[in-house]
Design an enzyme around this catalytic site. Structure first.
Site, PDB file in Angstrom:
ATOM      1  N   ASP A 181       0.853  -1.193   0.000  1.00 37.27           N
ATOM      2  CA  ASP A 181       0.000   0.000   0.000  1.00 37.27           C
ATOM      3  C   ASP A 181       0.893   1.250   0.000  1.00 37.27           C
ATOM      4  OD1 ASP A 181      -1.957   1.901   0.352  1.00 37.27           O
ATOM      5  OD2 ASP A 181      -2.935   0.903   2.047  1.00 37.27           O
ATOM      6  N   HIS A 217      -0.385   4.205  -0.116  1.00 33.37           N
ATOM      7  CA  HIS A 217      -1.203   5.142   0.657  1.00 33.37           C
ATOM      8  C   HIS A 217      -1.207   6.562   0.097  1.00 33.37           C
ATOM      9  CE1 HIS A 217      -3.553   5.970   4.373  1.00 33.37           C
ATOM     10  NE2 HIS A 217      -3.831   4.692   4.219  1.00 33.37           N
ATOM     11  N   TRP A 220      -1.737  11.880   3.715  1.00 28.51           N
ATOM     12  CA  TRP A 220      -1.390  10.812   4.643  1.00 28.51           C
ATOM     13  C   TRP A 220      -1.905   9.535   4.028  1.00 28.51           C
ATOM     14  CZ3 TRP A 220      -4.311   7.120   7.310  1.00 28.51           C
ATOM     15  CH2 TRP A 220      -3.532   6.287   8.156  1.00 28.51           C
TER      16      TRP A 220
HETATM   17  O1  KDG Z   1      -9.075   4.821   8.183  1.00 27.62           O
HETATM   18  C1  KDG Z   1      -7.999   4.712   7.299  1.00 27.62           C
HETATM   19  C2  KDG Z   1      -7.584   3.286   7.148  1.00 27.62           C
HETATM   20  O2  KDG Z   1      -8.704   2.482   6.899  1.00 27.62           O
HETATM   21  C3  KDG Z   1      -6.583   3.093   6.063  1.00 27.62           C
HETATM   22  O3  KDG Z   1      -5.444   3.833   6.350  1.00 27.62           O
HETATM   23  C4  KDG Z   1      -6.227   1.627   5.940  1.00 27.62           C
HETATM   24  O4  KDG Z   1      -5.142   2.013   3.847  1.00 27.62           O
HETATM   25  C5  KDG Z   1      -5.676   1.261   4.616  1.00 27.62           C
HETATM   26  C6  KDG Z   1      -5.794  -0.144   4.218  1.00 27.62           C
HETATM   27  O5  KDG Z   1      -5.425  -0.433   3.096  1.00 27.62           O
HETATM   28  O6  KDG Z   1      -6.270  -0.945   5.021  1.00 27.62           O
HETATM   29 MG    MG Z   2      -5.095   1.153   1.856  1.00 29.57          MG
END
Ligand code: KDG
Ligand code: MG
Length: 402
Positions: free
Chosen positions: A210, A212, A402
């Site tokens: 991820d 992100h 983030w």
């Molecule tokens: O609330 C935010 C999270 O659910 C997230 O950061 C988790 O990116 C995430 C994931 O892939 O589980």
């Molecule tokens: Mg995610």
């Protein structure tokens, strides 16, 4: 049968959850998850003030008409708060339908399309060695697919890596914390992480990662290309998900499969991504994207383009959503994988459920409806606590995703 009563439960057994309970005049009730991490009370008040008064006395079997009433009928559409509230209603109504017909919800969605639901776990570590140890630990538990995140040399904190060996939980009580980010350090590190993991664990294991939302399209293209030799199952959220056109650049440069959509809420947020075949997996989930009634349509549309599902499944969605996701995953044809972040003991006790994990797969169980309950007495012992997701800045202080 008519909807007689509906109420919103907000509790915090380890973390905050918003649960809608819809009761009928025949004594059957259904549960829906409306949890929106860090914005829980917005959904709770949307439900209590604006939605519940409109659904009383309706026929709970009319899931399509009630969904359209809350979406089209409200004039103001889409967005995470609205769609989580609609999802909570939709989930609870399908739960009622299943209980009234004495059958698990997956039978109402087309029946079982597979024996079990392939899930992926989270492995993480402060560095590459620790991340590899965690991969080994999850393999020993039976997982066949593992997401790997590790700390980045030169950065104090990074997404997906908890402090002090705890399971990863993104929300923190109190006001948002801040940490610093360097795309350069990240891009230099991640290919080394996956080179080691593949070398140590071989080719059979499915590997996921991820990003992100932190890269630009061309940075994501570079990472995807450098990860190609390690054959990832997917590279998730390489860029901010709402930038649909940006995925074209990534696609033109790499064959690493792409997943996105956990922050998206409707078909209109993903239809360009799907139609243009810029992604391979949609991450939209039942709670944040309008429930079964909406997600089934999105999945069917995605299926036309060979795009498969990979529902978001973090601890910030309650066991009600996890149960619902497993019914959905078992039934639809173009299922890909399901995220599995196990909840803590307190959460599991407040939400007793019939789903289970075995040898890399999950199973929703055969209880009528969703097969999940809410122990309201126990939930009352865990009152809501304000919590936020962290905020990120680049090394020079510029606010970042983030
Ligand atoms: O609330 C935010 C999270 O659910 C997230 O950061 C988790 O990116 C995430 C994931 O892939 O589980
Ligand atoms: Mg995610």
């Amino acid at each position: 049968m008519k909807i007689a009563k509906a109420s919103v439960n907000i509790c915090s057994p380890g973390r905050n959850f918003v649960t809608l309970k819809i009761e009928t005049d025949e004594g059957i009730y259904g549960l829906g998850d409306g949890t929106l991490n860090g914005r829980e009370l917005a959904v709770a008040s949307y439900l209590s003030e604006h939605v519940i008064p409109c659904i009383l006395h309706r026929d709970p079997f009319q899931t399509e008409d009630i969904w359209q009433y809350l979406y089209r009928g409200a004039y103001w559409r889409r967005g995470p708060v609205t769609m989580s509230a609609i999802a909570a209603v939709d989930m609870a109504l399908w739960d009622i339908k299943g209980k009234a017909l004495s059958t698990p919800v997956y039978n109402l969605l087309g029946g079982r399309s597979r024996d079990g639901v392939l899930v992926y776990a989270h492995a993480h570590g402060a560095g590459i060695d620790e991340a590899c140890d965690d991969v080994a630990r999850h393999l020993a538990m039976g997982y066949k697919a593992i997401r790997v995140q590790s700390g980045i040399p030169g950065l104090d904190a990074t997404y997906g890596v908890p402090k002090g060996g705890q399971p990863y939980e993104p929300a923190e009580r109190g006001l948002p914390s801040e940490s610093r980010w360097s795309t350069e350090k990240y891009l230099n590190h991640v290919p080394k992480l996956f080179a080691r993991v593949r070398e140590q664990f071989g080719d059979d294991l499915h590997l996921l990662h991820d990003c992100h939302h932190r890269l630009s399209p061309i940075e994501a293209a570079r990472l995807g290309r450098e990860l190609e030799p390690f054959h990832l199952f997917w590279m998730e959220d390489p860029i901010s998900a709402e930038f649909q056109e940006g995925f074209r650049v990534i696609r033109e440069h790499t064959t690493t499969p792409i997943a996105t959509g956990e922050v998206l809420n409707s078909i209109w947020d993903v239809h360009e991504l799907i139609r243009n075949q810029w992604i391979d997996y949609t991450r939209l989930t039942l709670t944040h994207a309008g429930g079964f009634t909406a997600l089934k349509k999105i999945a069917d549309f995605a299926g036309l383009y060979h795009v498969r599902t990979g529902c978001h499944g973090p601890t910030d969605l309650s066991p009600v959503c996890m149960a619902a996701a497993l019914h959905f995953d078992l039934a639809i044809h173009n299922f890909g994988i399901q995220e599995h972040m196990p909840h803590g003991k307190e959460t599991d006790e407040v939400f007793p459920h019939s789903y289970r994990f075995e040898d890399g797969y999950m199973f929703p169980g055969d209880a009528p409806g969703l097969g999940v309950d809410l122990d309201e007495k126990l939930a009352a012992k865990f009152p809501y606590q304000r919590a936020y997701l962290p905020v990120l800045r680049k090394l020079d202080g510029t606010l970042w995703d983030w």
